[in-house]
Write an enzyme that holds these catalytic residues in place. Structure first.
Site, PDB file in Angstrom:
ATOM      1  N   GLY A  49       0.752  -1.298  -0.199  1.00  0.00           N
ATOM      2  CA  GLY A  49       0.214  -0.345  -0.044  1.00  0.00           C
ATOM      3  C   GLY A  49       1.046   1.258   0.137  1.00  0.00           C
ATOM      4  CD  GLN A  54       3.708   5.334   2.594  1.00  0.00           C
ATOM      5  OE1 GLN A  54       2.177   4.732   2.008  1.00  0.00           O
ATOM      6  NE2 GLN A  54       4.861   5.096   2.864  1.00  0.00           N
ATOM      7  CB  CYS A 102       6.003   1.349   7.159  1.00  0.00           C
ATOM      8  SG  CYS A 102       5.171   2.833   6.484  1.00  0.00           S
ATOM      9  CG  LEU A 103       7.002   0.827   1.119  1.00  0.00           C
ATOM     10  CD1 LEU A 103       6.262   0.699  -1.010  1.00  0.00           C
ATOM     11  CD2 LEU A 103       8.250   0.094   0.496  1.00  0.00           C
ATOM     12  CG  HIS A 144      -0.142   0.368   7.631  1.00  0.00           C
ATOM     13  ND1 HIS A 144       0.524  -0.453   8.237  1.00  0.00           N
ATOM     14  CD2 HIS A 144       0.626   1.184   6.955  1.00  0.00           C
ATOM     15  CE1 HIS A 144       2.157   0.264   8.178  1.00  0.00           C
ATOM     16  NE2 HIS A 144       2.192   1.359   6.508  1.00  0.00           N
ATOM     17  CD  GLU A 145      -0.935   2.017   2.741  1.00  0.00           C
ATOM     18  OE1 GLU A 145      -0.140   3.172   2.528  1.00  0.00           O
ATOM     19  OE2 GLU A 145      -0.059   1.598   3.651  1.00  0.00           O
ATOM     20  CG  HIS A 148       0.944   6.435   5.914  1.00  0.00           C
ATOM     21  ND1 HIS A 148       1.546   6.913   6.359  1.00  0.00           N
ATOM     22  CD2 HIS A 148       0.961   4.760   5.410  1.00  0.00           C
ATOM     23  CE1 HIS A 148       2.458   5.560   6.195  1.00  0.00           C
ATOM     24  NE2 HIS A 148       2.190   4.740   6.110  1.00  0.00           N
TER      25      HIS A 148
HETATM   26 ZN    ZN Z   1       3.332   2.692   5.582  1.00  0.00          ZN
END
Ligand code: ZN
Length: 183
Positions: A49, A54, A102-103, A144-145, A148
């Protein structure tokens, strides 16, 4: 399409609340390009995701999807979806533990417990509203997204600091136990 630079933990951009996407914006070429770039970026880095903040866009848009993903080899995948202005509602009080990555927090995994079944409502790129029920990995990824979009990161929700691990150590010491549980 371009591979975008991903903001990393510590960058204040990850802590800001994102703004809703308007109808006019949804139709714009710039927004379509952003979504195409976000999708390409998520795939390039084997993410499950990616959220607007991000990639330094303070907009309520997320891309989720994980199929044949080498970063999550032991987890059944789920199809790609672009979700504009997503809203998540828990359908169960029962929380499931998942070692999230997480990226924006590269190289680490951390255990987080979240509701294992949620209803997700969102607008698609054609402006149509949708609603679906997400389970397990998909439920975790969507939550999770959406976090963000509200300036939250999974490390804020860790079960504890003992459950934060480098990926290599996770694969060695924690993943085998997770497999036993699943089996
Ligand atoms: Zn993340």
């Amino acid at each position: 399409m371009a591979i975008l630079k991903v903001a990393l933990l510590g960058d204040p951009v990850l802590r800001r609340k994102a703004a809703p996407v308007s109808r006019a914006m949804l139709r714009s070429t710039a927004f379509r390009r952003l979504v195409a770039d976000m999708t390409a970026t998520m795939k390039e880095y084997d993410g499950a995701g990616l959220a607007g903040p991000q990639v330094r866009e303070g907009l309520r848009v997320v891309v989720v999807g994980s199929e044949g993903n080498p970063r999550y080899p032991d987890t059944p995948g789920f199809p790609l979806r672009v979700m504009v202005n997503p809203v998540v509602r828990a359908l169960t009080g029962r929380r499931v533990g998942f070692w999230e990555g997480c990226l924006s927090v590269p190289g680490l995994r951390g255990l987080v417990r979240r509701p294992g079944r949620v209803r997700v409502a969102y607008t698609d790129m054609q402006g149509r509203r949708h609603s679906f029920v997400a389970d397990r990995f998909c439920a975790v990824a969507v939550q999770h997204e959406v976090d963000h979009l509200d300036g939250k990161l999974y490390v804020d929700r860790l079960v504890g600091t003992r459950h934060l691990s480098y990926e290599r150590e996770y694969a060695r010491h924690f993943a085998p136990a997770e497999k036993d549980k699943a089996g």
